[in-house]
Write a protein that holds these residues in place. Structure first.
Motif: not given
Length: 302
Positions: A159, A181, A224, A231, A247, A249, A252, A265, A267-268, A292, A294
């Protein structure tokens, strides 16, 4: 230490080879002045003493891992820990490594691509890993794409760790935040996930509807929504700057550091996914490509 700057009509981005760090992200405010939207250090060499991963690519595994390691295909891999926690790739993760500028484009849709070869068992992780991160400017958006391949089964979670500040007040209390989320990961006192997902409804973590951050401080793994394209959205009424985050992913990590007014943030994948079977898999096999992606979009709301 090398620095490369790319720009278009909306954004100017400066990147370092050390840590693949985003050093500056300049966008014009409502008065036409350039505003740096990330916390950065003016002298590139100062990053050698930075321990906050300012603007860096974090890996091999972003976030926390428990139990001093993980198992793959019956093999146990031990990782460096502090107080029982492996964090952000170990003692010297990707954020403290030199990357190579692999490709640079200054014309239409400017981009810079950095690559890094991580050898088998670096920081205890199996597999020779070839990783890349591409920063691309598309109109008023910054696209960040992490990619990687491996020659043996491993785990991976990359990330970007930029700290965003949308005005010059050095405070985030007045920022308005919305997160698509509905749940967060329950964590213990070491911020390690218990494996349980918890609804944000009627808690301080509920940002499903945009609201002022106020005195709430976060170091929180948000799940998410499956249907969410966007997101997160962050807005400063002081500058009029709005940032949206997209994202691919499942999580987050929203982090507000105590030392200064900014917000991450990350994202992962879920933290500690290698050790919790109910979490999305973090395993990367030979022949697969980790991606990944974003997108951070900036505009002025008048």
């Amino acid at each position: 230490m090398e620095q490369v700057t790319i720009k278009n009509d909306f954004i100017s981005l400066s990147v370092l080879d050390y840590g693949a760090i985003i050093q500056k992200l300049l966008v014009k405010d409502k008065e036409g002045k350039e505003l740096n939207l990330v916390v950065g250090l003016e002298n590139p060499k100062s990053y050698l003493d930075d321990h906050k991963c300012l603007g860096a690519c974090v890996g091999r595994y972003a976030g926390r891992i428990s139990n001093g390691g993980f198992q793959i295909e019956g093999n146990t891999y031990n990782l460096y820990t502090q107080n029982g926690v492996h964090l952000h790739g170990g003692k010297q993760g990707f954020a403290q490594k030199y990357w190579k500028f692999d490709a640079i484009e200054h014309r239409e849709q400017p981009f810079v691509k950095l690559t890094r070869q991580s050898p088998h068992m670096e920081e205890g992780y199996p597999g020779n890993l070839k990783a890349s991160v591409t920063y691309k400017l598309i109109d008023n958006s910054l696209q960040i794409i992490h990619e990687a391949i491996t020659d043996r089964t491993t785990i991976l979670n990359l990330t970007n760790h930029s700290y965003f500040c949308l005005d010059s007040t050095n405070s985030i209390d007045h920022y308005q935040l919305q997160l698509q989320c509905p749940e967060i990961l329950e964590t213990d006192n070491s911020l390690l996930p218990t494996g349980k997902l918890v609804s944000v409804k009627d808690t301080q973590y509920d940002f499903l509807t945009r609201k002022e951050i106020g005195k709430i401080r976060l170091d929180t793994a948000y799940v998410v929504s499956d249907s969410a394209k966007k997101v997160a959205e962050l807005y400063s009424p002081v500058s009029g700057m709005r940032m949206t985050v997209e994202s691919n992913q499942p999580a987050v990590i929203v982090y507000t550091p105590p030392e200064f007014g900014a917000i991450c943030f990350e994202t992962q994948n879920y933290p500690d996914a290698p050790n919790i079977l109910s979490f999305p898999s973090a395993i990367l096999h030979p022949g697969e490509t980790y991606i990944n992606k974003a997108v951070f979009t900036f505009d002025l709301v008048t």
